[in-house]
Scaffold this active site. Structure first.
Site, PDB file in Angstrom:
ATOM      1  N   PRO A   2       0.812  -1.220   0.000  1.00 23.51           N
ATOM      2  CA  PRO A   2       0.000   0.000   0.000  1.00 23.51           C
ATOM      3  C   PRO A   2       0.849   1.274   0.000  1.00 23.51           C
ATOM      4  CG  PRO A   2      -0.338  -1.304   2.015  1.00 23.51           C
ATOM      5  CD  PRO A   2       0.783  -1.913   1.269  1.00 23.51           C
ATOM      6  N   GLU A   3       0.760   2.017  -1.090  1.00 23.19           N
ATOM      7  CA  GLU A   3       1.371   3.348  -1.174  1.00 23.19           C
ATOM      8  C   GLU A   3       0.211   4.345  -1.210  1.00 23.19           C
ATOM      9  OE1 GLU A   3       4.397   3.460  -4.244  1.00 23.19           O
ATOM     10  OE2 GLU A   3       4.758   1.320  -4.017  1.00 23.19           O
TER      11      GLU A   3
END
Length: 277
Positions: A2-3
Site C-alpha cells: 500500500p502506497e
DNA sequence: AGGTGGACCCGAACGC
DNA sequence: TGCGTTCGGGTCCACC
C-alpha cells in the site's frame, strides 16, 4: 504494497462506513501493532469514540474522533483493512485487530507480516507528528517545483532514493517511484542534486500523474493489496516498468531492465532513462 | 549532515 | 518430494 493510491482507495471506501459511527468494541490481537503502548490501553482509549471522518496523510490512514483523538494506521507491507457485515468474519490467522461499529459491522485489520502500526495522537500533537516525518502531499498545492528543487539541491544520493524519502514528498513507495521516474525519463541512479529545473518540473508532473493513475485504478494488486470490500485494484495492469524485466518499454520498445538502488529492486528503460549529466 | 546498510517479519520463490 | 536459503518491502536506527 500500500502506497498513497492504495491508502487513498481504502480511505474512500472506509470513510462512508465509519463516519458518524461509534466504536462499540475494540480487540487488538497483536501486541506489535501498538507498541510501545500495550494493546489494551489503546483499545480502551478507542472504545466509545465517535468517528468524525477518515482522511489520509502520505501513506497514513487517519481516523479522526469527535474527542480530538486521532488513530493513525500505517499498513506498511501487508496491512489491509476490511469492512464486513455483522457476523461475516471468517477464520483468519492473520487478523490482528477488530473494531465493531454501532451498526454491528466490523472493521477488520489484517496483516501477514506484522509491520503495520496503530498510533493514537491528540489533535494538538498532530502537526508536530507530521512535520517530523512527512513532506508535502504530492497532489496538493504545497508540492511545487520550487520546493522540490530546493529539497533536491546538493543531494548526491540517487534520485530514486530521495523520492522514496517521505520527508521529501509523502506517499511514494517502490512501485510509484519507478513509475514516476519512467514518466519523467530520469535514470534512477541520477544524483538528485544534478537535475536541471526542467527535469525537476518533469519529475513533479510525473509523480502526480503516476499517483493519479494509481488512484483512478484503485491501486495496484501485485499480491496482497485489497480494498475494504476485498476487491483487488487494477493499476497492476497499467504499470509501465515496475516488475516488468525483459518486457518492451511502452514508449520505445527497449527491454526493461532491473537493477538495485539503495537496496531496492528498481525497474527502468535503459533507452528512455539515460544516466545523463 | 548526508548517505548507507541492517533489523524487523514471514510467505513465496528459488536452489539443490 | 522435501528441505534449506534468499528475497522483498517501509521505516527506523546505528554507523560511517
Amino acid at each position: 504494497v500500500p502506497e498513497l493510491p492504495e491508502v487513498e482507495t481504502i480511505r474512500s471506501r472506509l470513510a462512508p462506513a465509519m463516519a458518524g459511527r461509534c466504536l462499540m468494541r475494540v480487540a487488538i490481537l497483536d501486541s506489535r501493532l501498538t507498541r510501545p503502548e500495550p494493546p489494551h490501553s489503546i483499545a480502551g482509549e478507542l472504545r466509545g469514540q465517535h468517528v468524525s471522518d477518515v482522511s489520509r496523510r502520505g501513506k497514513y490512514l487517519v481516523v479522526r474522533f469527535e474527542s480530538g483523538l486521532h488513530l493513525l494506521v500505517h499498513l506498511r507491507m501487508t496491512g489491509t483493512l476490511l469492512h464486513v457485515p455483522h457476523g461475516a468474519r471468517s477464520v483468519d490467522p492473520y487478523r490482528r485487530a477488530v473494531v465493531t461499529l454501532d451498526d454491528g459491522s466490523d472493521v477488520v485489520y489484517r496483516d501477514v507480516r506484522r509491520f503495520g502500526t496503530w498510533q493514537l495522537v491528540r489533535k494538538e500533537e498532530l502537526d508536530a507528528f507530521w512535520s517530523g516525518r512527512l513532506g508535502p502531499e504530492p497532489l496538493g498545492p504545497a508540492f511545487t517545483s520550487a520546493r522540490l528543487a530546493d529539497a533536491l539541491s546538493g543531494r548526491r544520493a540517487p534520485i530514486k532514493s530521495v523520492v522514496l524519502d517521505q520527508r521529501m514528498v509523502a506517499g511514494l513507495g517502490n512501485i510509484y517511484a519507478d513509475e514516476a521516474l519512467w514518466r519523467a525519463r530520469l535514470h534512477p541512479l541520477r544524483a538528485a542534486g544534478t537535475l536541471a529545473p526542467e527535469e525537476v518540473a518533469r519529475l513533479l508532473r510525473a509523480v502526480r500523474s503516476s499517483l493519479s493513475a494509481g488512484i483512478e485504478r484503485q491501486g495496484a494488486t501485485l499480491r496482497d493489496y485489497r480494498d475494504p470490500t476485498g476487491a483487488p485494484g487494477r493499476m497492476q495492469e497499467a504499470l509501465r516498468v515496475y516488475g516488468r524485466t525483459g518486457e518492451p518499454c511502452p514508449r520505445c520498445g527497449t527491454p526493461i531492465e532491473k537493477i538495485h538502488v539503495g537496496g531496492r529492486g528498481t525497474w527502468y528503460c535503459p533507452r528512455c532513462q539515460k544516466p545523463g549529466s
